[in-house]
Design a protein around this motif. Structure first.
Motif, mmCIF file in Angstrom:
data_model
loop_
_atom_site.group_PDB
_atom_site.id
_atom_site.type_symbol
_atom_site.label_atom_id
_atom_site.label_comp_id
_atom_site.label_asym_id
_atom_site.label_seq_id
_atom_site.Cartn_x
_atom_site.Cartn_y
_atom_site.Cartn_z
ATOM 1 N N ILE A 174 7.210 3.977 -10.656
ATOM 2 C CA ILE A 174 8.454 3.639 -11.368
ATOM 3 C C ILE A 174 9.567 4.583 -10.907
ATOM 4 C CG2 ILE A 174 9.579 3.740 -13.660
ATOM 5 C CD1 ILE A 174 6.828 3.069 -14.813
ATOM 6 N N GLY A 175 9.184 5.828 -10.666
ATOM 7 C CA GLY A 175 10.169 6.875 -10.336
ATOM 8 C C GLY A 175 10.328 7.768 -11.563
ATOM 9 N N LEU A 176 10.108 9.071 -11.372
ATOM 10 C CA LEU A 176 10.103 9.958 -12.536
ATOM 11 C C LEU A 176 11.489 10.148 -13.129
ATOM 12 C CD1 LEU A 176 7.416 12.644 -11.636
ATOM 13 C CD2 LEU A 176 7.161 10.400 -12.691
ATOM 14 N N GLU A 177 12.491 10.000 -12.294
ATOM 15 C CA GLU A 177 13.835 10.175 -12.824
ATOM 16 C C GLU A 177 14.162 9.051 -13.822
ATOM 17 O OE1 GLU A 177 16.880 10.413 -9.852
ATOM 18 O OE2 GLU A 177 18.387 11.044 -11.322
ATOM 19 N N ALA A 178 13.832 7.829 -13.404
ATOM 20 C CA ALA A 178 14.099 6.685 -14.283
ATOM 21 C C ALA A 178 13.281 6.806 -15.563
ATOM 22 C CB ALA A 178 13.749 5.394 -13.551
ATOM 23 N N LEU A 179 12.047 7.228 -15.404
ATOM 24 C CA LEU A 179 11.167 7.357 -16.575
ATOM 25 C C LEU A 179 11.715 8.416 -17.538
ATOM 26 C CD1 LEU A 179 7.304 7.336 -16.334
ATOM 27 C CD2 LEU A 179 8.408 8.990 -17.791
ATOM 28 N N ARG A 180 12.065 9.554 -16.969
ATOM 29 C CA ARG A 180 12.596 10.649 -17.795
ATOM 30 C C ARG A 180 13.894 10.212 -18.509
ATOM 31 N NH1 ARG A 180 15.418 15.351 -15.657
ATOM 32 N NH2 ARG A 180 16.470 13.771 -14.401
ATOM 33 N N ASP A 181 14.752 9.503 -17.755
ATOM 34 C CA ASP A 181 16.024 9.115 -18.352
ATOM 35 C C ASP A 181 15.823 8.103 -19.482
ATOM 36 O OD1 ASP A 181 17.110 10.887 -16.662
ATOM 37 O OD2 ASP A 181 17.980 9.410 -15.258
ATOM 38 N N THR A 182 14.834 7.232 -19.324
ATOM 39 C CA THR A 182 14.537 6.291 -20.413
ATOM 40 C C THR A 182 14.078 7.062 -21.646
ATOM 41 O OG1 THR A 182 13.892 4.659 -18.776
ATOM 42 C CG2 THR A 182 13.197 4.227 -21.035
ATOM 43 N N MET A 183 13.254 8.090 -21.427
ATOM 44 C CA MET A 183 12.812 8.912 -22.561
ATOM 45 C C MET A 183 14.013 9.569 -23.250
ATOM 46 S SD MET A 183 9.274 10.767 -21.359
ATOM 47 C CE MET A 183 9.306 11.785 -22.801
ATOM 48 N N LEU A 184 14.927 10.086 -22.440
ATOM 49 C CA LEU A 184 16.114 10.735 -23.020
ATOM 50 C C LEU A 184 16.951 9.725 -23.808
ATOM 51 C CD1 LEU A 184 17.136 13.149 -20.109
ATOM 52 C CD2 LEU A 184 16.157 13.764 -22.342
ATOM 53 N N GLY A 185 16.971 8.485 -23.310
ATOM 54 C CA GLY A 185 17.684 7.411 -24.019
ATOM 55 C C GLY A 185 17.069 7.195 -25.406
ATOM 56 N N PHE A 186 15.732 7.154 -25.467
ATOM 57 C CA PHE A 186 15.064 6.986 -26.769
ATOM 58 C C PHE A 186 15.383 8.175 -27.676
ATOM 59 C CE2 PHE A 186 11.673 4.395 -24.398
ATOM 60 C CZ PHE A 186 12.230 3.183 -24.777
ATOM 61 N N GLN A 187 15.471 9.345 -27.060
ATOM 62 C CA GLN A 187 15.747 10.543 -27.864
ATOM 63 C C GLN A 187 17.157 10.477 -28.456
ATOM 64 O OE1 GLN A 187 15.553 14.424 -25.908
ATOM 65 N NE2 GLN A 187 14.473 15.148 -27.737
ATOM 66 N N ARG A 188 18.106 10.030 -27.617
ATOM 67 C CA ARG A 188 19.484 9.920 -28.110
ATOM 68 C C ARG A 188 19.550 8.954 -29.289
ATOM 69 N NH1 ARG A 188 20.877 10.452 -22.781
ATOM 70 N NH2 ARG A 188 20.837 8.222 -22.437
ATOM 71 N N LYS A 189 18.814 7.834 -29.144
ATOM 72 C CA LYS A 189 18.870 6.806 -30.185
ATOM 73 C C LYS A 189 18.212 7.261 -31.481
ATOM 74 C CE LYS A 189 18.581 2.639 -27.749
ATOM 75 N NZ LYS A 189 17.602 1.699 -27.262
ATOM 76 N N THR A 190 17.105 7.976 -31.356
ATOM 77 C CA THR A 190 16.306 8.272 -32.554
ATOM 78 C C THR A 190 16.472 9.705 -33.041
ATOM 79 O OG1 THR A 190 14.464 8.953 -31.157
ATOM 80 C CG2 THR A 190 14.483 6.652 -31.872
ATOM 81 N N GLY A 191 16.937 10.573 -32.167
ATOM 82 C CA GLY A 191 17.021 11.988 -32.522
ATOM 83 C C GLY A 191 15.650 12.630 -32.660
ATOM 84 N N ASP A 192 14.641 11.950 -32.135
ATOM 85 C CA ASP A 192 13.259 12.398 -32.327
ATOM 86 C C ASP A 192 12.835 13.334 -31.186
ATOM 87 O OD1 ASP A 192 10.599 12.661 -32.853
ATOM 88 O OD2 ASP A 192 10.206 10.502 -33.086
ATOM 89 N N ALA A 193 12.430 14.548 -31.568
ATOM 90 C CA ALA A 193 12.017 15.544 -30.562
ATOM 91 C C ALA A 193 10.785 15.090 -29.780
ATOM 92 C CB ALA A 193 11.722 16.867 -31.250
ATOM 93 N N PHE A 194 10.104 14.083 -30.334
ATOM 94 C CA PHE A 194 8.950 13.494 -29.648
ATOM 95 C C PHE A 194 9.295 13.146 -28.200
ATOM 96 C CE2 PHE A 194 6.649 9.714 -28.267
ATOM 97 C CZ PHE A 194 5.337 10.001 -28.604
ATOM 98 N N TRP A 195 10.547 12.726 -27.974
ATOM 99 C CA TRP A 195 10.944 12.230 -26.656
ATOM 100 C C TRP A 195 11.421 13.321 -25.699
ATOM 101 C CZ3 TRP A 195 9.037 7.852 -25.385
ATOM 102 C CH2 TRP A 195 8.806 6.890 -26.364
ATOM 103 N N THR A 196 11.231 14.583 -26.066
ATOM 104 C CA THR A 196 11.656 15.652 -25.163
ATOM 105 C C THR A 196 10.791 15.630 -23.906
ATOM 106 O OG1 THR A 196 12.107 16.951 -27.125
ATOM 107 C CG2 THR A 196 12.078 18.144 -25.009
ATOM 108 N N PRO A 197 11.409 15.495 -22.732
ATOM 109 C CA PRO A 197 10.594 15.457 -21.511
ATOM 110 C C PRO A 197 9.896 16.798 -21.269
ATOM 111 C CG PRO A 197 12.812 14.637 -21.094
ATOM 112 C CD PRO A 197 12.834 15.276 -22.453
ATOM 113 N N ALA A 198 8.656 16.732 -20.790
ATOM 114 C CA ALA A 198 7.910 17.951 -20.460
ATOM 115 C C ALA A 198 8.637 18.665 -19.319
ATOM 116 C CB ALA A 198 6.499 17.583 -20.023
#
Ligand code: 3H9
Length: 694
Positions: A654-678
């Motif tokens: 998929i590409g790690l950049e795209a994957l990481r950015d999608t995670m950050l998108g979920f974090q922005r939407k939810t404010g959930d620290a769960f989505w903090t990229p490793a």
């Protein structure tokens, strides 16, 4: 003897030339092998003193196929086709003399020969399908001409080799020979010469193809019969198409069609993933600080503590490969029950024709049940499989420590507990290691071997070797909660639960994972495993899972009670249940969540990206040796579709950049620290790298 290339020699025994391939470890058809065969054949054919040619291999096996490491690189001449052409067109008989495994391109070499002889423990197969490929050097065209369409289809779509006796019966080998193989090959060639046998070219055979010509139902039935096990794979269908071409087209045109279908597969993401996985699996056996020459303890006898489902399943693994195993239980009744289940499992296998009753008795004869703990005294490995509670485990290990042989390996089948703490209950923590089997332990191939802080190299080498001996795929992991597989699964579980509260339903979530290629999704899996197990653990820990708890309070424990997340009929077929939907919607409302439609794409990302993120943490903490080990764990332990390589390979694709950015998108939407990229994911994404090219 003349060396034609570094891996092929030409020798002459009277009027018979002998070409010997020597390309360890498995005589793969690397460029220098093809070159050697081609040049050697040319010389032998033009040598007037030679009247027949034998192709034989040195080392442990006949040619085991094309050199997989060459795939994806620019082709180097001569091609395998060129080699096969010169063999088949030879005016002098060419005999293949086979030992070990003639696989893939190796079997295709023999099919271009005019005759084949093999030793009695040789095996013959076209396993390309396991690499997402098809036999691309005439195999799809020649094999059906020899063994018939249905057998050829089944051999090529399963990829499983057949034994010499079966090959003889099917006409795939002409003779089974013993003694010196080269001499036997030469003797066969001499006989063919003296009897003036005509040169038999498989390409000219037609009777077995004619038998199914004009009968499309043969292919339709075959497709139907393999539909379930081949779901999601690309190669099986191309194999069937290639065999259809063998039946309906002249040989040369059939070969062209085979080529097209082969190239399509070679460039497919599925085959790339499967080829990657072939090497990933072999890599998992390698432990940098435990080299292959590390002494491993020979396991002549095993002992298992606990006759529950896991203990019984583990014991079966030993009995299956002929290792006597003692099963220890506290109560006679529990022992009888456990061994009764083992017998029932074997008898079910026998009723399906996969074991004889004599095998059942032989295996049961290797399993000795006892309530006397002292019976473990002569075991080379003791595997504890008792309740998953630390005090109990420690008590058991203290007892094992007193009785087991000084050099025995002491293993715990814990799935969650700290192996170091368990080891501390003994006077020999260096002998202690985790062996995390997956349920059902007699079926699942994965074995997570858990290296404790003090586990000795011998204990590790032994656990890896015994794992392979009992037909598991052992992967070494470190001590952490859930080890590798369950630790990642837990992340997926968290999101599965959130998704149904936010608007998805269990069957939608499950379908997305099923369509991705998993055998089932998390809710169907929960129903299969039994929802009461998790419920009890949650109650013990004072943890809540609102939907699951409410379902369990209704006595819906999954398949075994006829209802869980789904309703089940008497054949255990699931259907979505409006009652469950109501529970879910009620819980959402009570929690103040406004339900919304959730796309399949979001579901997939939210289920799988957190697993990848956890995988990155696992790698950074060195709980797995390499990203590919994580992939091996997920394919063998959790049904990750092998044609997607495994979570880490998939993430790279998929590409790690795209994957990481999608995670950050979920974090922005939810404010959930769960989505903090490793941190590792972040670093690799920033550097434009993947987990596999770290
Ligand atoms: C093909 O033939 C395509 C054709 O139709 C035509 C194309 C035009 N190449 O498994 P092991 C390495 S596709 C390169 O541990 P075992 C393996 O990586 C091919 N390397 O031993 C390992 O390396 P390392 C169809 C290969 O005794 C070492 O050999 N053929 C190949 O348990 C030992 O392997 C297949 O798919 C290869 N073809 O099992 C057969 N094969 O030590 C694939 C192995 O560095 N091979 N290596 O880790 C096997 O199934 C097993 O290796 C075999 C031996 C049964 C032969």
């Amino acid at each position: 003897m003349t060396a034609i290339t570094k891996s092929v020699d030409l020798d002459r025994r009277g009027r018979v030339a002998v070409l010997t391939v020597n390309n360890p470890p498995v005589n793969a058809l690397s460029q220098h092998v093809r070159q050697g065969l081609y040049e050697g054949l040319k010389q032998a054919i033009s040598d007037s003193a030679v009247q027949a040619i034998v192709i034989v291999c040195a080392g442990r096996t006949f040619i085991a196929g094309a050199d997989i490491t060459e795939f994806g690189k620019p082709p180097a001449d001569p091609s395998l086709h060129t080699v096969l052409d010169i063999i088949e067109a030879s005016p002098k008989p060419v005999v293949a003399a086979i030992h070990g495994t003639a696989l893939g391109g190796g079997l295709e070499v023999t099919l271009a020969c005019h005759s084949r002889v093999g030793v009695k423990d040789a095996r013959f197969g076209l396993p390309e399908v396991k690499l997402g490929l098809l036999p691309g050097a005439g195999g799809t065209q020649r094999l059906p001409r020899v063994v018939g369409v249905e057998k050829a289809l089944s051999m090529m779509v399963s990829g499983d080799p057949i034994r010499a006796d079966e090959a003889l019966k099917a006409g795939l080998v002409d003779e089974i020979v013993d003694g010196d193989l080269t001499a036997a090959g030469v003797a066969f060639a001499e006989k063919a010469l003296s009897e003036k046998r005509p040169l038999k070219k498989i390409r000219d055979l037609d009777d077995k193809l004619a038998a199914v010509r004009g009968k499309p139902e043969v292919f339709a039935n075959f497709r139907k019969s393999v539909a379930r096990q081949t779901r999601g794979f690309r190669a099986p269908e191309n194999i069937v198409k290639a065999v259809e071409a063998a039946v309906s087209l002249p040989f040369e045109t059939g070969l062209k069609r085979e080529r097209e279908l082969f190239v399509e597969l070679l460039n497919s993401p599925e085959s790339k993933a499967q080829r990657y996985f072939f090497f990933a699996e072999r890599e998992a056996a390698k432990i940098p600080d435990v080299p292959p020459d590390t002494p491993a303890k020979e396991i002549k006898k095993a002992a298992v503590i606990g006759a529950g489902t896991m203990g019984g399943g583990i014991a079966m693994n030993f009995a299956n490969v002929g290792i006597p195993v003692t099963v220890v239980e506290v109560q006679q009744e529990a022992l009888d029950r456990g061994l009764g289940i083992v017998r029932k499992n074997y008898e079910t296998t026998a009723s399906r024709g996969r074991l004889t009753m004599a095998d059942v008795e032989k295996r049961m004869g290797l399993i000795r049940g006892t309530t006397d703990f002292n019976a473990i005294a002569d075991a080379d490995i003791v595997i504890e499989a008792v309740f998953e509670e630390m005090p109990i485990k420690k008590e058991v290990f203290a007892k094992i420590d007193k009785i087991a042989k000084p050099d025995a390996v002491l293993a715990t089948n814990t799935s969650t507990l700290d192996v170091n703490e368990i080891a501390s209950a003994t006077s020999r923590p260096e002998s202690v290691i985790g062996t995390h089997f997956f349920s059902p332990a007699n079926v699942m191939r994965l074995l997570e071997n858990v290296r404790g802080a003090k586990s000795s190299k011998t204990a590790i080498a032994t656990a890896m070797a015994v794992g392979r001996r009992i037909n598991k795929v052992p992967v070494l992991v470190g001590v952490c909660y859930g080890f590798v597989g369950n630790r990642m699964l837990h992340q997926r579980g968290i999101q599965a639960e959130k998704l149904i509260l936010e608007g998805a339903l269990p069957h939608q979530v499950d379908r997305v994972l099923y369509d991705f290629g998993f055998p089932m999704g998390p809710f169907a899996m929960g129903d299969l495993a039994g929802l009461d197990v998790g419920w009890r653990i949650r109650k013990g820990r004072g943890v809540k899972s609102p939907v699951a708890d409410r379902i369990c309070e209704l006595g819906r424990f999954g398949q075994k009670t006829g209802a869980g997340y789904y309703k089940y009929d008497e054949k255990r077929n699931p259907t979505p249940d409006p009652d469950v939907e109501k529970i879910i919607v009620d819980v959402s409302t009570e929690m103040g969540i406004t339900r919304r439609p959730i796309s399949d794409e979001e579901i997939l990302q939210r289920l799988l990206y957190p697993m990848v993120n956890e995988g990155a943490k696992i790698l950074e903490e060195k709980m797995a040796l390499r990203a590919s080990d994580i992939d091996v764990i997920w394919v063998y332990g959790y049904g990750w579709p092998v044609y997607r390589g495994g979570p880490m390979f998939w993430a790279d694709s998929i590409g790690l950049e795209a994957l990481r950015d999608t995670m950050l998108g979920f974090q922005r939407k939810t404010g959930d620290a769960f989505w903090t990229p490793a941190p590792l994911l972040n670093r690799l994404a920033d550097a434009g790298k993947g987990f596999l090219d770290r």
